[in-house]
Design a protein around this motif. Structure first.
Motif, PDB file in Angstrom:
ATOM      1  N   ALA A  42       0.892  -1.383  -0.020  1.00  0.00           N
ATOM      2  CA  ALA A  42      -0.149   0.105   0.087  1.00  0.00           C
ATOM      3  C   ALA A  42       0.731   1.261   0.054  1.00  0.00           C
ATOM      4  O   ALA A  42       0.583   2.523  -0.680  1.00  0.00           O
ATOM      5  CB  ALA A  42      -0.986  -0.067   1.344  1.00  0.00           C
TER       6      ALA A  42
ATOM      7  N   VAL B 116      -0.345   7.562   1.879  1.00  0.00           N
ATOM      8  CA  VAL B 116      -0.798   6.853   2.921  1.00  0.00           C
ATOM      9  C   VAL B 116      -0.009   6.676   4.099  1.00  0.00           C
ATOM     10  O   VAL B 116      -0.015   6.526   5.516  1.00  0.00           O
ATOM     11  CB  VAL B 116      -1.400   5.542   2.768  1.00  0.00           C
TER      12      VAL B 116
ATOM     13  N   ALA C 124      -2.139  15.762   1.716  1.00  0.00           N
ATOM     14  CA  ALA C 124      -3.285  16.390   2.563  1.00  0.00           C
ATOM     15  C   ALA C 124      -2.553  17.690   3.376  1.00  0.00           C
ATOM     16  O   ALA C 124      -3.124  18.846   3.388  1.00  0.00           O
ATOM     17  CB  ALA C 124      -3.678  15.460   3.742  1.00  0.00           C
TER      18      ALA C 124
ATOM     19  N   TYR D 145      -3.983  21.682   3.179  1.00  0.00           N
ATOM     20  CA  TYR D 145      -4.251  22.700   4.205  1.00  0.00           C
ATOM     21  C   TYR D 145      -3.327  23.840   3.988  1.00  0.00           C
ATOM     22  O   TYR D 145      -3.881  24.871   4.560  1.00  0.00           O
ATOM     23  CB  TYR D 145      -3.947  21.909   5.337  1.00  0.00           C
TER      24      TYR D 145
ATOM     25  N   TYR E  88      -0.803   0.898   6.196  1.00  0.00           N
ATOM     26  CA  TYR E  88      -1.517   1.962   5.480  1.00  0.00           C
ATOM     27  C   TYR E  88      -2.083   3.069   6.530  1.00  0.00           C
ATOM     28  O   TYR E  88      -3.272   2.947   6.716  1.00  0.00           O
ATOM     29  CB  TYR E  88      -2.301   1.644   4.328  1.00  0.00           C
ATOM     30  N   PRO E  89      -1.356   3.687   7.193  1.00  0.00           N
ATOM     31  CA  PRO E  89      -1.826   4.578   8.449  1.00  0.00           C
ATOM     32  C   PRO E  89      -3.064   5.556   8.018  1.00  0.00           C
ATOM     33  O   PRO E  89      -3.998   5.659   8.620  1.00  0.00           O
ATOM     34  CB  PRO E  89      -0.803   5.456   8.781  1.00  0.00           C
ATOM     35  N   LEU E  90      -2.925   5.913   6.507  1.00  0.00           N
ATOM     36  CA  LEU E  90      -3.597   7.009   6.160  1.00  0.00           C
ATOM     37  C   LEU E  90      -4.323   7.045   4.953  1.00  0.00           C
ATOM     38  O   LEU E  90      -4.224   7.899   4.147  1.00  0.00           O
ATOM     39  CB  LEU E  90      -3.081   8.415   6.150  1.00  0.00           C
ATOM     40  N   GLY E  91      -4.978   5.801   4.697  1.00  0.00           N
ATOM     41  CA  GLY E  91      -5.610   5.195   3.441  1.00  0.00           C
ATOM     42  C   GLY E  91      -5.723   3.763   3.154  1.00  0.00           C
ATOM     43  O   GLY E  91      -4.621   3.452   2.850  1.00  0.00           O
TER      44      GLY E  91
ATOM     45  N   PRO F 275      -6.071   1.061   0.969  1.00  0.00           N
ATOM     46  CA  PRO F 275      -6.229   0.590  -0.444  1.00  0.00           C
ATOM     47  C   PRO F 275      -7.464  -0.070  -1.072  1.00  0.00           C
ATOM     48  O   PRO F 275      -7.652  -0.116  -2.291  1.00  0.00           O
ATOM     49  CB  PRO F 275      -4.776  -0.103  -0.633  1.00  0.00           C
TER      50      PRO F 275
ATOM     51  N   LYS G  49     -10.139   5.777  -3.976  1.00  0.00           N
ATOM     52  CA  LYS G  49      -9.077   6.839  -3.788  1.00  0.00           C
ATOM     53  C   LYS G  49      -9.873   8.043  -2.987  1.00  0.00           C
ATOM     54  O   LYS G  49      -9.222   8.817  -2.293  1.00  0.00           O
ATOM     55  CB  LYS G  49      -8.604   7.297  -4.914  1.00  0.00           C
TER      56      LYS G  49
ATOM     57  N   GLN H  87     -10.010   7.514   0.683  1.00  0.00           N
ATOM     58  CA  GLN H  87      -8.907   7.484   1.152  1.00  0.00           C
ATOM     59  C   GLN H  87      -8.223   9.010   1.534  1.00  0.00           C
ATOM     60  O   GLN H  87      -7.820   9.225   2.474  1.00  0.00           O
ATOM     61  CB  GLN H  87      -7.837   6.673   0.331  1.00  0.00           C
ATOM     62  N   TRP H  88      -8.765   9.860   0.499  1.00  0.00           N
ATOM     63  CA  TRP H  88      -8.321  11.062   0.664  1.00  0.00           C
ATOM     64  C   TRP H  88      -8.987  12.123   1.707  1.00  0.00           C
ATOM     65  O   TRP H  88      -8.526  12.424   2.464  1.00  0.00           O
ATOM     66  CB  TRP H  88      -8.502  11.790  -0.741  1.00  0.00           C
TER      67      TRP H  88
ATOM     68  N   ARG I 100      -7.712  10.785   4.968  1.00  0.00           N
ATOM     69  CA  ARG I 100      -6.332  11.314   5.222  1.00  0.00           C
ATOM     70  C   ARG I 100      -6.495  13.038   5.438  1.00  0.00           C
ATOM     71  O   ARG I 100      -5.947  13.449   6.373  1.00  0.00           O
ATOM     72  CB  ARG I 100      -5.388  11.103   4.038  1.00  0.00           C
ATOM     73  N   TYR I 101      -7.169  13.491   4.701  1.00  0.00           N
ATOM     74  CA  TYR I 101      -7.555  15.062   4.910  1.00  0.00           C
ATOM     75  C   TYR I 101      -8.054  15.376   6.178  1.00  0.00           C
ATOM     76  O   TYR I 101      -7.524  16.366   6.835  1.00  0.00           O
ATOM     77  CB  TYR I 101      -8.341  15.493   3.672  1.00  0.00           C
ATOM     78  N   HIS I 102      -9.014  14.584   6.693  1.00  0.00           N
ATOM     79  CA  HIS I 102      -9.681  14.805   7.981  1.00  0.00           C
ATOM     80  C   HIS I 102      -8.581  14.276   9.189  1.00  0.00           C
ATOM     81  O   HIS I 102      -8.789  15.420  10.096  1.00  0.00           O
ATOM     82  CB  HIS I 102     -10.862  13.731   7.930  1.00  0.00           C
TER      83      HIS I 102
ATOM     84  N   VAL J  22      -5.331  14.407   9.092  1.00  0.00           N
ATOM     85  CA  VAL J  22      -4.454  15.484   9.160  1.00  0.00           C
ATOM     86  C   VAL J  22      -4.940  16.926   9.727  1.00  0.00           C
ATOM     87  O   VAL J  22      -4.308  17.424  10.310  1.00  0.00           O
ATOM     88  CB  VAL J  22      -3.757  15.622   7.763  1.00  0.00           C
TER      89      VAL J  22
END
Lengths: 349, 79
Positions: free
Chosen positions: A282, A289, A295, A299, B38-41, B43, B47, B50-51, B54-56, B58
């Motif tokens: 991944a 990720v 991201a 911001y 996959y800490p932030l999305g 797979p 997509k 996932q975005w 991640r956006y939230h 962060v």
């Protein structure tokens, strides 16, 4: 005959009390004060020299004092270095810790000291130096020296360290590899099940993996986002595909900083992970990720915070010791400071 | 690393999956991630999703930087 060098303060060095605490360091051949008792208790080893230094001189001019003492020791043969015992004497305990740590780092010989648990030197140096749990005052000299020299004799004879609980020194937070006799009762499975049975029966049991007490750092004050210069740090092993700094895939001792200037995201094929502790699929397919540059950039463009630092910092967090991790983080600090970074998002996998 | 950096005066937000480990080690501001590989999305999700995640998260981390805390704090995430 093995050679041992000792360290004592002005009081135990026999030159005086508080009025002599500014004494500059010096070295003498043979024993002085308590090092006589240490010498008498050593087997096949002798105290060849004793270093004496005033506690105040050491406290106020630590670097100078240590550098002079290292100079005294440079041309001496030494198999072991012993400082103290320092009992509850705070400045003396800190001095013993400082000297032991410096000797260990410079000459690589084993170092030992002893002090009371509430001596501030104990907390400050117990991770770096073997510090025996000593008494509160010099009336315990005989006993503290005995514990210290029993261990010293076994150490010099090449016998195994039986661990802090048995030997009687403060826990250092490190583990030793030990080969047990190859019998069923010694297998991890058997030991684990025995522990579980005791736990289920509500009986006391001793874990083999003691988690040291928390050592918290003061909480940083909030940073207003309009003033926030943010850096991204990761232990995910995310690196440029060629891994230019050859960061190890496990038990890392190396780290890297890589430019993300003008990048809106980390592209697959440009970055990948070399971390051996998880499935890289991944992270390789979309490095964001792991390190959420896309991201964070979004911001930044929205004006949520001031700006992103131009580099991200990376290493691998699997099997990496706390000491190495601390060192690597400390090495990153000057680069972060130079650019005025005041906040960090640190991602772990 | 979190501690060494915070000790040096940086405001550090730890984004990680193993919250108990982070608590034990001594991170002061913690934002959970969804997994180790996959800490932030995830797979296995589109997509777009996932975005969003991640956006939230962060965003939560950024807000954590600006938040005054008096003890080790795990910040709440919605997605």
């Amino acid at each position: 005959m093995k050679k041992v060098i000792c360290y004592v303060n002005q009081f135990f060095g026999g030159i005086g009390g508080e009025d002599k605490a500014d004494q500059e360091p010096y070295i003498v051949e043979g024993v002085v004060g308590p090092t006589m008792a240490i010498n008498a208790a050593l087997k096949d080893a002798e105290v060849t020299h004793t270093v004496v230094c005033g506690d105040n001189f050491m406290g106020s001019n630590t670097e100078e004092a240590l550098s002079r003492i290292m100079g005294f020791l440079e041309d001496k043969e030494m198999d072991l270095f012993i400082a103290g015992p320092a009992f509850q004497a705070g400045r003396y305990g800190v001095a013993c810790g400082n000297v032991c740590k410096a000797v260990k780092e410079k000459f690589g010989v084993p170092v030992l000291t002893s002090m009371y648990g509430e001596n501030p030197g104990a907390d400050m140096f117990k991770k770096d130096v073997i510090i025996f749990k000593g008494g509160t005052g010099a009336v315990k000299m005989r006993q503290d020296v005995k514990v210290l020299t029993n261990f010293a004799n076994r150490l010099l004879a090449g016998e195994p360290n039986r661990g802090c609980a048995v030997e009687g020194y403060f826990e250092r937070g490190c583990r030793h590899e030990l080969f047990l006799e190859d019998i069923r009762e010694n297998t991890a499975a058997y030991r684990g099940v025995q522990m579980l049975k005791k736990k289920m029966a509500g009986e006391p049991y001793q874990t083999e993996l003691i988690i040291p007490e928390k050592d918290l750092v003061p909480i940083a004050a909030p940073v207003e986002l309009k003033d926030a210069v943010i850096a991204l740090v990761t232990t995910s092993g995310c690196v440029p595909v060629e891994n230019p700094d050859r960061i190890q895939s496990a038990s890392a001792t190396r780290w890297g900083r890589y430019s993300i200037k003008d990048m809106d995201r980390l592209e697959a094929g440009v970055f990948k992970t070399i971390h051996a502790g998880y499935d890289p699929a991944a992270g390789n397919a979309d490095p964001n990720v792991l390190v959420p540059l896309d991201a964070v950039r979004a911001y930044e463009k929205e004006g949520k915070f001031k700006r992103l630092h131009d580099y991200f910092y990376t290493t691998v967090g699997t099997g990496t010791t706390e000491a190495e991790a601390t060192r690597m983080a400390e090495e990153m600090i000057p680069y972060l400071r130079e650019d005025g970074v005041n906040a960090i998002i640190l991602g772990s996998t | 690393m979190v501690k060494a950096l915070e000790k040096a005066g940086f405001n550090v937000v730890h984004m990680c999956n193993l919250i108990p480990v982070s608590m034990t080690v001594g991170a002061n501001r913690i934002v959970p991630t969804i997994s180790i590989p996959y800490p932030l999305g995830d797979p296995n999700t589109p997509k777009e999703e996932q975005w969003k995640l991640r956006y939230h998260r962060v965003g939560v981390a950024l807000d954590a930087i600006a938040t005054d805390v008096t003890e080790q704090t795990v910040f709440k995430v919605r997605i």
